[in-house]
Scaffold this active site. Sequence first.
Site, PDB file in Angstrom:
ATOM      1  N   HIS A 140      61.312  41.795  49.545  1.00 53.75           N
ATOM      2  CA  HIS A 140      59.875  41.820  49.826  1.00 53.75           C
ATOM      3  C   HIS A 140      59.315  40.426  49.576  1.00 53.75           C
ATOM      4  O   HIS A 140      59.836  39.663  48.756  1.00 53.75           O
ATOM      5  CB  HIS A 140      59.172  42.813  48.909  1.00 53.75           C
ATOM      6  CG  HIS A 140      59.480  44.245  49.202  1.00 53.75           C
ATOM      7  ND1 HIS A 140      58.633  45.264  48.825  1.00 53.75           N
ATOM      8  CD2 HIS A 140      60.529  44.840  49.828  1.00 53.75           C
ATOM      9  CE1 HIS A 140      59.145  46.420  49.206  1.00 53.75           C
ATOM     10  NE2 HIS A 140      60.300  46.189  49.807  1.00 53.75           N
ATOM     11  N   GLU A 184      56.802  39.439  47.881  1.00 54.41           N
ATOM     12  CA  GLU A 184      56.432  39.175  46.488  1.00 54.41           C
ATOM     13  C   GLU A 184      57.659  38.834  45.635  1.00 54.41           C
ATOM     14  O   GLU A 184      57.610  37.905  44.818  1.00 54.41           O
ATOM     15  CB  GLU A 184      55.724  40.394  45.889  1.00 54.41           C
ATOM     16  CG  GLU A 184      54.472  40.787  46.629  1.00 54.41           C
ATOM     17  CD  GLU A 184      54.696  41.864  47.696  1.00 54.41           C
ATOM     18  OE1 GLU A 184      53.779  42.677  47.900  1.00 54.41           O
ATOM     19  OE2 GLU A 184      55.775  41.893  48.330  1.00 54.41           O
ATOM     20  N   CYS A 200      53.876  47.057  46.555  1.00 51.69           N
ATOM     21  CA  CYS A 200      54.457  48.370  46.267  1.00 51.69           C
ATOM     22  C   CYS A 200      54.748  48.467  44.765  1.00 51.69           C
ATOM     23  O   CYS A 200      54.654  47.466  44.042  1.00 51.69           O
ATOM     24  CB  CYS A 200      55.741  48.557  47.075  1.00 51.69           C
ATOM     25  SG  CYS A 200      57.130  47.557  46.488  1.00 51.69           S
ATOM     26  N   CYS A 221      57.314  45.815  43.507  1.00 50.31           N
ATOM     27  CA  CYS A 221      56.745  44.472  43.405  1.00 50.31           C
ATOM     28  C   CYS A 221      55.705  44.382  42.296  1.00 50.31           C
ATOM     29  O   CYS A 221      55.628  43.370  41.600  1.00 50.31           O
ATOM     30  CB  CYS A 221      56.164  44.059  44.747  1.00 50.31           C
ATOM     31  SG  CYS A 221      57.431  43.828  46.025  1.00 50.31           S
TER      32      CYS A 221
END
Length: 150
Positions: free
Chosen positions: A51, A53, A81, A84
């Site tokens: 991801h 992040e 999410c 993260c």
Amino acid sequence: MDRYFMKRALREAQNAYNLAEVPIGCIIVKDNKIIASAHNLREELKDPTAHAEIMAIQDAADFLGGWRLSGCTMYVTIEPCPMCAGAIVNSRIEKLVIGAPDLKGGGCGSIVNIVENNRLNHQVDVTWGILEEECSTIMKDFFKNLRKSK
């Protein structure tokens, strides 16, 4: 400054879009300087943890030479999410600036709120809605075009 840095995160989201990745972009800033930038790479890397992040946190830690990102601000186009959000707490990021909420999977208040949970050892100062329309639109366009191509 928040709008300026969110525009930079949107550029990262566009990079993801161009790669047929879910268009989420992220940058990390310390002392008003960008120290890391990333976008989703799950498809390209075949890695469920790739991801934006997570990738930005890893780059910022490399840049700073340690895992504590104290004094850093993360700008992300879509609400992180839970995975993260946990990484944000564990990396000790001070401030999180979110473009648009993720009503189906957000870990910063939409579904659960990990980053402001006072039962954890670190809480993050959160700002919402910076360039919300632009951040939301790129996601809507991506999924609309994805549905058309199937």
